[in-house]
Design a protein around this motif. Structure first.
Motif, PDB file in Angstrom:
ATOM      1  N   MET A   1     -26.781  -5.376   6.652  1.00  0.00           N
ATOM      2  CA  MET A   1     -25.707  -4.445   6.253  1.00  0.00           C
ATOM      3  C   MET A   1     -26.084  -3.033   6.680  1.00  0.00           C
ATOM      4  SD  MET A   1     -22.811  -3.912   4.520  1.00  0.00           S
ATOM      5  CE  MET A   1     -22.585  -5.361   3.481  1.00  0.00           C
ATOM      6  N   PRO A   2     -25.218  -2.335   7.398  1.00  0.00           N
ATOM      7  CA  PRO A   2     -25.531  -0.961   7.800  1.00  0.00           C
ATOM      8  C   PRO A   2     -25.751  -0.074   6.577  1.00  0.00           C
ATOM      9  CG  PRO A   2     -23.587  -1.789   8.941  1.00  0.00           C
ATOM     10  CD  PRO A   2     -23.908  -2.770   7.886  1.00  0.00           C
ATOM     11  N   THR A   3     -26.675   0.890   6.698  1.00  0.00           N
ATOM     12  CA  THR A   3     -26.973   1.764   5.571  1.00  0.00           C
ATOM     13  C   THR A   3     -25.965   2.908   5.441  1.00  0.00           C
ATOM     14  OG1 THR A   3     -28.462   3.007   6.995  1.00  0.00           O
ATOM     15  CG2 THR A   3     -29.440   1.260   5.656  1.00  0.00           C
ATOM     16  N   SER A   4     -25.383   3.338   6.550  1.00  0.00           N
ATOM     17  CA  SER A   4     -24.430   4.447   6.480  1.00  0.00           C
ATOM     18  C   SER A   4     -23.012   3.906   6.355  1.00  0.00           C
ATOM     19  CB  SER A   4     -24.545   5.319   7.730  1.00  0.00           C
ATOM     20  OG  SER A   4     -24.246   4.576   8.884  1.00  0.00           O
ATOM     21  N   PHE A   5     -22.144   4.688   5.721  1.00  0.00           N
ATOM     22  CA  PHE A   5     -20.755   4.268   5.582  1.00  0.00           C
ATOM     23  C   PHE A   5     -19.878   5.509   5.504  1.00  0.00           C
ATOM     24  CE2 PHE A   5     -22.592   4.520   1.347  1.00  0.00           C
ATOM     25  CZ  PHE A   5     -21.671   5.264   0.646  1.00  0.00           C
ATOM     26  N   PHE A   6     -18.575   5.282   5.614  1.00  0.00           N
ATOM     27  CA  PHE A   6     -17.602   6.368   5.529  1.00  0.00           C
ATOM     28  C   PHE A   6     -16.732   6.169   4.303  1.00  0.00           C
ATOM     29  CE2 PHE A   6     -18.384   6.032  10.102  1.00  0.00           C
ATOM     30  CZ  PHE A   6     -18.588   7.357  10.438  1.00  0.00           C
ATOM     31  N   ASN A   7     -16.398   7.276   3.661  1.00  0.00           N
ATOM     32  CA  ASN A   7     -15.300   7.300   2.693  1.00  0.00           C
ATOM     33  C   ASN A   7     -14.248   8.236   3.243  1.00  0.00           C
ATOM     34  OD1 ASN A   7     -17.987   7.377   0.667  1.00  0.00           O
ATOM     35  ND2 ASN A   7     -16.459   5.810   0.203  1.00  0.00           N
ATOM     36  N   THR A   8     -13.024   7.798   3.260  1.00  0.00           N
ATOM     37  CA  THR A   8     -11.959   8.744   3.597  1.00  0.00           C
ATOM     38  C   THR A   8     -11.724   9.647   2.385  1.00  0.00           C
ATOM     39  OG1 THR A   8     -10.244   7.184   2.915  1.00  0.00           O
ATOM     40  CG2 THR A   8     -10.878   7.179   5.241  1.00  0.00           C
ATOM     41  N   PHE A   9     -11.014  10.749   2.612  1.00  0.00           N
ATOM     42  CA  PHE A   9     -10.761  11.714   1.547  1.00  0.00           C
ATOM     43  C   PHE A   9      -9.420  11.403   0.901  1.00  0.00           C
ATOM     44  CE2 PHE A   9      -9.337  15.877  -0.090  1.00  0.00           C
ATOM     45  CZ  PHE A   9     -10.444  16.229  -0.847  1.00  0.00           C
ATOM     46  N   ASN A  10      -9.418  11.301  -0.434  1.00  0.00           N
ATOM     47  CA  ASN A  10      -8.198  11.012  -1.166  1.00  0.00           C
ATOM     48  C   ASN A  10      -7.517  12.333  -1.538  1.00  0.00           C
ATOM     49  OD1 ASN A  10      -6.254  10.407  -3.223  1.00  0.00           O
ATOM     50  ND2 ASN A  10      -7.290   8.468  -3.603  1.00  0.00           N
ATOM     51  N   HIS A  11      -6.368  12.604  -0.925  1.00  0.00           N
ATOM     52  CA  HIS A  11      -5.692  13.881  -1.149  1.00  0.00           C
ATOM     53  C   HIS A  11      -4.952  13.943  -2.478  1.00  0.00           C
ATOM     54  CE1 HIS A  11      -6.197  16.032   2.740  1.00  0.00           C
ATOM     55  NE2 HIS A  11      -6.524  14.810   3.132  1.00  0.00           N
ATOM     56  N   TYR A  12      -4.876  12.818  -3.197  1.00  0.00           N
ATOM     57  CA  TYR A  12      -4.261  12.838  -4.520  1.00  0.00           C
ATOM     58  C   TYR A  12      -5.284  13.230  -5.591  1.00  0.00           C
ATOM     59  CZ  TYR A  12      -0.567  10.244  -2.097  1.00  0.00           C
ATOM     60  OH  TYR A  12       0.429   9.854  -1.216  1.00  0.00           O
ATOM     61  N   THR A  13      -6.524  12.739  -5.436  1.00  0.00           N
ATOM     62  CA  THR A  13      -7.569  13.041  -6.413  1.00  0.00           C
ATOM     63  C   THR A  13      -8.471  14.195  -5.975  1.00  0.00           C
ATOM     64  OG1 THR A  13      -9.145  11.478  -5.415  1.00  0.00           O
ATOM     65  CG2 THR A  13      -7.627  10.607  -7.080  1.00  0.00           C
ATOM     66  N   LEU A  14      -8.346  14.594  -4.686  1.00  0.00           N
ATOM     67  CA  LEU A  14      -9.202  15.619  -4.075  1.00  0.00           C
ATOM     68  C   LEU A  14     -10.674  15.240  -4.129  1.00  0.00           C
ATOM     69  CD1 LEU A  14      -7.495  18.931  -5.331  1.00  0.00           C
ATOM     70  CD2 LEU A  14      -7.092  17.654  -3.214  1.00  0.00           C
ATOM     71  N   GLU A  15     -10.916  13.939  -3.997  1.00  0.00           N
ATOM     72  CA  GLU A  15     -12.281  13.411  -3.949  1.00  0.00           C
ATOM     73  C   GLU A  15     -12.344  12.343  -2.864  1.00  0.00           C
ATOM     74  OE1 GLU A  15     -12.884  11.819  -7.822  1.00  0.00           O
ATOM     75  OE2 GLU A  15     -13.380  13.749  -8.734  1.00  0.00           O
TER      76      GLU A  15
END
Length: 478
Positions: A1-15
């Motif tokens: 399993m790769p150690t790095s990952f991406f989270n997109t930004f949620n513009h409704y929660t600003l997180e």
């Protein structure tokens, strides 16, 4: 399993969103690329009729998945439903546009005969697919310049397999569209090698490895000048250099002439205020340089523009990184000793684009290279000119631009001169309008002299963008 990952930004929660997206490994993407290369003989069967059928299948798939796609798009990009609908309809029209182009025989072979030394010789000129095209997704159009955007559609229309790099801040949208394309290929029993979608890591090493593998024949890119130039240099240094068709943005100067401006100050202030601030100014054609006359009407226009922009709503920037880059540009330009800050208006949250108007003199603009750099967001630079000599010097100092806008009428004596200079600097000239809103048309040219694009002869929008990805071959006596 790769150690790095991406989270997109949620513009409704600003997180950051809770969903984690893992990058594809170099080996897995190169393996798919190898399989596509092995199957190149099958690509020859990608007839014009099949390309049209594929576009029709993708249209059906997109329309059936529209609601889910809208939800992903708005959450990840911060763009609203109105913008989604505009972009969605553009994508549908773009597919129909290219299907019509192909159906009308615009890529058909040309035939000619000539008698040479008493013997009739036949000539046939054919448009061959250039080969496998790497398309690098843009952040500011999660649909129209992304997984099913103009570069992808024009490459497929040309008969080329596409390798698509998703943008990390709308991966969910990208993966959803990619799945629809893959399903459409399967329905027509076409090779999955025609469309390979991947997610790169933070260092973009997958993309570099793909280019260095020697299996890519052309690159389509929309983004910053720094990344575009990096790709151009990398691909030019390959053992077998390949073309990079990069659209890299510009200042998009607007020149206001006195006679047309007279009694129309409010009209043009309102038009430009919308064009500068809409969707936080995140368009490659945003008017970033406003050139106006030093007289009573110019002063009235300036004050009305400041007021009009101050009244416009704030919009979210696309993601935190683009927001941070924009803020650095704002701070850097505002700190220039020659810059007069006319407006700095922050939004109500950490992702809103700060609305900014700066003013500099003609001499300061010409002498300071910082003022010639694009600020990707709702910022515009105002430059006041005293006379025609001032204006000539200012316009002559510009680099290549995607667009140039002229606010003038037949009574403005400077008009012929302005046209004469800007037609050499720009890919599209607009009279008494705004540059934002690039229509998908056969007559559209979206490109310009370097550094606005890598090759000013080609457009990134409209039917003629297909010619980036075809290679002419003449068959003599066949």
């Amino acid at each position: 399993m790769p150690t790095s990952f991406f989270n997109t930004f949620n513009h409704y929660t600003l997180e950051n969103d809770a969903v984690a997206y893992y990058p594809d490994s170099i080996d897995s993407v190169l393996q798919k690329l190898d399989q596509a290369t092995t199957n190149e003989a099958g690509f020859a069967d990608f007839s014009i009729e099949l390309r049209i059928s594929l576009f029709n299948e993708i249209i059906i798939a997109l329309q059936s998945g529209k609601d889910e796609l809208r939800s992903l798009y708005c959450r990840e990009s911060g763009l609203n439903e109105k913008r989604f609908n505009i972009e969605f309809e553009r994508v549908i029209y773009q597919l129909e546009h290219f299907a019509s182009f192909l159906k009308n025989g615009n890529l058909n072979e040309e035939f000619e005969k000539k008698v040479i030394n008493g013997k009739e010789i036949s000539f046939k000129r054919s448009n061959e697919p250039i080969g496998k095209v790497l398309v690098i997704g843009a952040s500011n159009f999660p649909l129209a310049y992304s997984a099913i955007g103009g570069d992808v559609v024009s490459a497929l229309a040309a008969g080329c397999p596409v390798i698509y790099k998703a943008h990390p801040y709308h991966i969910g949208t990208s993966l959803f569209v990619a799945k629809l394309i893959e399903t459409s290929l399967s329905r027509l029993s076409l090779s999955p090698g025609f469309y390979i979608h991947y997610t790169d890591n933070h260092s973009n090493s997958v993309t570099k490895s793909i280019l260095l593998s020697g299996q890519i024949d052309a690159v389509g890119f929309t983004g910053s000048q720094s990344v575009g130039r990096y790709l151009m240099d990398l691909c030019a240094a390959l053992p077998c250099p390949i073309p990079v068709f990069a659209e890299m943005g510009s200042l998009n100067p607007v020149v206001l002439c006195s006679k047309e401006l007279e009694n129309n100050e409010q009209k043009y202030a309102d038009l430009l205020a919308v064009s500068i601030t809409n969707d936080a100014g995140q368009f490659c054609t945003k008017p970033g340089l406003i050139i106006y006359p030093k007289n009573e009407h110019g002063e009235i226009f300036k004050e009305k523009l400041i007021y009009a922009i101050a009244q416009k709503p704030h919009f979210h920037m696309l993601h935190p990184i683009i927001h941070d880059r924009y803020q650095k540009s704002v701070n850097s330009l505002s700190k220039q000793t020659e810059a007069d800050v006319l407006l700095r208006q922050s939004g109500s949250n950490s992702i809103s684009g700060e609305k900014v108007l700066l003013k500099v003199s003609t001499k300061s603009f010409i002498d300071n290279s910082c003022f010639h750099e694009e600020a990707f967001g709702p910022l515009a630079l105002l430059v006041e000119y005293c006379d025609e000599r001032d204006l000539v010097a200012l316009l002559s100092s510009l680099n290549g631009q995607l667009t140039g806008t002229i606010i003038a009428n037949e009574h403005d004596q400077a008009l012929p001169m302005v046209i004469s200079i800007l037609r050499k600097k720009c890919g599209r000239l607009i009279l008494n309008g705004v540059p934002t809103g690039v229509n998908v048309l056969s007559t559209m040219h979206h490109g310009g002299p370097y550094p606005s694009s890598s090759d000013s002869r080609f457009t990134a929008v409209g039917q003629k963008s297909i010619y980036r990805f075809v290679r002419p071959v003449t068959f003599q006596n066949f």
